[in-house]
Design a protein around this motif. Structure first.
Motif, PDB file in Angstrom:
ATOM      1  N   UNK A  68       3.233  15.862   6.294  1.00  0.00           N
ATOM      2  CA  UNK A  68       2.259  14.870   7.019  1.00  0.00           C
ATOM      3  C   UNK A  68       1.987  13.698   6.345  1.00  0.00           C
ATOM      4  N   UNK A  69       1.634  12.579   7.384  1.00  0.00           N
ATOM      5  CA  UNK A  69       1.681  11.345   6.779  1.00  0.00           C
ATOM      6  C   UNK A  69       1.129  10.798   5.516  1.00  0.00           C
ATOM      7  N   UNK A  70       1.737   9.859   4.717  1.00  0.00           N
ATOM      8  CA  UNK A  70       1.360   9.404   3.504  1.00  0.00           C
ATOM      9  C   UNK A  70       2.425   9.408   2.413  1.00  0.00           C
ATOM     10  N   UNK A  71       3.960   9.694   2.965  1.00  0.00           N
ATOM     11  CA  UNK A  71       4.939   9.531   2.077  1.00  0.00           C
ATOM     12  C   UNK A  71       6.214   8.473   2.759  1.00  0.00           C
ATOM     13  N   UNK A  72       6.462   7.718   2.252  1.00  0.00           N
ATOM     14  CA  UNK A  72       7.512   6.682   2.557  1.00  0.00           C
ATOM     15  C   UNK A  72       8.757   6.516   1.815  1.00  0.00           C
ATOM     16  N   UNK A  73       9.819   6.869   2.172  1.00  0.00           N
ATOM     17  CA  UNK A  73      11.115   6.362   1.272  1.00  0.00           C
ATOM     18  C   UNK A  73      11.305   4.826   1.043  1.00  0.00           C
ATOM     19  N   UNK A  74      11.849   4.637   0.119  1.00  0.00           N
ATOM     20  CA  UNK A  74      12.156   3.058  -0.445  1.00  0.00           C
ATOM     21  C   UNK A  74      13.612   2.857  -0.528  1.00  0.00           C
ATOM     22  N   UNK A  75      13.766   2.057   0.376  1.00  0.00           N
ATOM     23  CA  UNK A  75      15.393   1.703   0.409  1.00  0.00           C
ATOM     24  C   UNK A  75      15.955   0.495  -0.214  1.00  0.00           C
ATOM     25  N   UNK A  76      17.279   0.266  -0.430  1.00  0.00           N
ATOM     26  CA  UNK A  76      17.942  -0.754  -1.150  1.00  0.00           C
ATOM     27  C   UNK A  76      19.509  -0.657  -0.707  1.00  0.00           C
ATOM     28  N   UNK A  77      19.909  -1.953  -0.564  1.00  0.00           N
ATOM     29  CA  UNK A  77      21.294  -2.208  -0.211  1.00  0.00           C
ATOM     30  C   UNK A  77      21.882  -2.434  -1.388  1.00  0.00           C
ATOM     31  N   UNK A  78      22.949  -1.659  -1.812  1.00  0.00           N
ATOM     32  CA  UNK A  78      24.179  -2.154  -2.649  1.00  0.00           C
ATOM     33  C   UNK A  78      25.285  -2.633  -2.331  1.00  0.00           C
ATOM     34  N   UNK A  79      25.504  -3.182  -1.137  1.00  0.00           N
ATOM     35  CA  UNK A  79      26.645  -3.759  -0.614  1.00  0.00           C
ATOM     36  C   UNK A  79      27.541  -2.747   0.243  1.00  0.00           C
ATOM     37  N   UNK A  80      26.978  -1.223   0.045  1.00  0.00           N
ATOM     38  CA  UNK A  80      27.745  -0.260   0.963  1.00  0.00           C
ATOM     39  C   UNK A  80      26.858   0.241   1.899  1.00  0.00           C
ATOM     40  N   UNK A  81      25.829  -0.604   2.290  1.00  0.00           N
ATOM     41  CA  UNK A  81      24.916   0.089   3.114  1.00  0.00           C
ATOM     42  C   UNK A  81      23.765   0.461   2.443  1.00  0.00           C
ATOM     43  N   UNK A  82      22.631   0.695   3.223  1.00  0.00           N
ATOM     44  CA  UNK A  82      21.146   0.990   2.334  1.00  0.00           C
ATOM     45  C   UNK A  82      21.157   2.590   2.119  1.00  0.00           C
ATOM     46  N   UNK A  97      -7.761  10.067   5.218  1.00  0.00           N
ATOM     47  CA  UNK A  97      -7.234  10.384   6.449  1.00  0.00           C
ATOM     48  C   UNK A  97      -5.789  10.315   6.349  1.00  0.00           C
ATOM     49  N   UNK A  98      -5.092  10.754   7.265  1.00  0.00           N
ATOM     50  CA  UNK A  98      -3.674  10.666   7.439  1.00  0.00           C
ATOM     51  C   UNK A  98      -3.579   9.010   7.410  1.00  0.00           C
ATOM     52  N   UNK A  99      -4.461   8.353   8.399  1.00  0.00           N
ATOM     53  CA  UNK A  99      -4.141   6.944   8.743  1.00  0.00           C
ATOM     54  C   UNK A  99      -4.508   6.111   7.389  1.00  0.00           C
ATOM     55  N   UNK A 100      -5.393   6.588   6.625  1.00  0.00           N
ATOM     56  CA  UNK A 100      -5.725   5.750   5.276  1.00  0.00           C
ATOM     57  C   UNK A 100      -4.486   6.070   4.370  1.00  0.00           C
ATOM     58  N   UNK A 101      -4.126   7.398   4.315  1.00  0.00           N
ATOM     59  CA  UNK A 101      -3.020   7.609   3.298  1.00  0.00           C
ATOM     60  C   UNK A 101      -1.909   6.937   3.670  1.00  0.00           C
ATOM     61  N   UNK A 102      -1.507   6.789   4.850  1.00  0.00           N
ATOM     62  CA  UNK A 102      -0.160   5.869   5.390  1.00  0.00           C
ATOM     63  C   UNK A 102      -0.357   4.380   5.282  1.00  0.00           C
ATOM     64  N   UNK A 103      -1.546   3.775   5.230  1.00  0.00           N
ATOM     65  CA  UNK A 103      -1.885   2.510   5.161  1.00  0.00           C
ATOM     66  C   UNK A 103      -1.756   2.438   3.722  1.00  0.00           C
ATOM     67  N   UNK A 104      -2.168   3.185   2.767  1.00  0.00           N
ATOM     68  CA  UNK A 104      -2.176   2.827   1.289  1.00  0.00           C
ATOM     69  C   UNK A 104      -0.784   3.194   0.865  1.00  0.00           C
ATOM     70  N   UNK A 105       0.210   3.987   1.608  1.00  0.00           N
ATOM     71  CA  UNK A 105       1.434   3.965   1.022  1.00  0.00           C
ATOM     72  C   UNK A 105       2.189   2.876   1.665  1.00  0.00           C
ATOM     73  N   UNK A 106       2.049   2.368   2.830  1.00  0.00           N
ATOM     74  CA  UNK A 106       2.443   0.968   3.247  1.00  0.00           C
ATOM     75  C   UNK A 106       2.389  -0.276   2.430  1.00  0.00           C
ATOM     76  N   UNK A 107       0.972  -0.237   1.806  1.00  0.00           N
ATOM     77  CA  UNK A 107       0.874  -1.291   0.950  1.00  0.00           C
ATOM     78  C   UNK A 107       1.640  -1.228  -0.209  1.00  0.00           C
ATOM     79  N   UNK A 108       1.660   0.051  -1.086  1.00  0.00           N
ATOM     80  CA  UNK A 108       2.786   0.249  -2.182  1.00  0.00           C
ATOM     81  C   UNK A 108       3.932  -0.067  -1.934  1.00  0.00           C
ATOM     82  N   UNK A 109       4.533   0.382  -0.520  1.00  0.00           N
ATOM     83  CA  UNK A 109       6.027   0.264  -0.204  1.00  0.00           C
ATOM     84  C   UNK A 109       6.305  -1.285   0.004  1.00  0.00           C
ATOM     85  N   UNK A 110       5.245  -2.171   0.234  1.00  0.00           N
ATOM     86  CA  UNK A 110       5.655  -3.501   0.628  1.00  0.00           C
ATOM     87  C   UNK A 110       5.791  -4.435  -0.851  1.00  0.00           C
ATOM     88  N   UNK A 111       5.397  -3.589  -1.980  1.00  0.00           N
ATOM     89  CA  UNK A 111       5.272  -4.045  -3.152  1.00  0.00           C
ATOM     90  C   UNK A 111       7.010  -4.108  -3.303  1.00  0.00           C
TER      91      UNK A 111
END
Length: 134
Positions: A90-104, A116-130
């Motif tokens: 359920x919401x709150x987990x986000x994968x972090x992607x990087x491109x190493x020249x062979x695709x992400x 709440x799920x919405x709060x968890x997602x918003x906090x995870x998005x803030x962290x992922x934006x870093x």
């Protein structure tokens, strides 16, 4: 993924939680789903130390956000029955992607639990934006 960046990501998630009025736990994992860092706000729920790293791990293992994964795990869904001991679907987990020249590829994940799920997602998005703006 390194500790310094992971700590900055946690701090961004915690700051968003303060704006949201939520008490959270936040975890950052590496590409193998192994914990890099974890922080828990004072007064956050007792399940956070299990759920936040679980959401981060689940996002890495499935290469998608846990919010997007959730409907797939419901009865009749393509991945029904996936949730279990290790997967938190359920919401709150986000994968972090990087491109190493062979695709992400997925190089880590962030997981948040406690609001709440919405709060968890918003906090995870803030962290992922870093991560995205590193």
């Amino acid at each position: 993924m390194n500790l310094e960046l992971a700590l900055r990501m946690c701090e961004a998630g915690l700051k968003q939680a303060a704006r949201e009025g939520a008490l959270i736990s936040v975890a950052v994992v590496d590409a193998g789903g192994h914990l890099v860092t974890f922080q828990r706000m004072e007064g956050a729920e007792i399940a956070g130390p299990v759920l936040a790293p679980g959401k981060a791990y689940t996002s890495v293992a499935n290469r998608m956000s846990t919010a997007d994964l959730h409907p797939l795990t419901l009865p009749g869904g393509e991945l029904y029955g996936l949730a279990g001991d290790r997967f938190v679907c359920f919401g709150g987990g986000i994968p972090l992607w990087a491109d190493y020249g062979e695709g992400e590829r997925v190089v880590g994940g962030v997981g948040v639990s406690g609001g709440t799920v919405a709060q968890d997602v918003a906090c995870a998005e803030a962290a992922a934006s870093v991560w995205r703006t590193r």
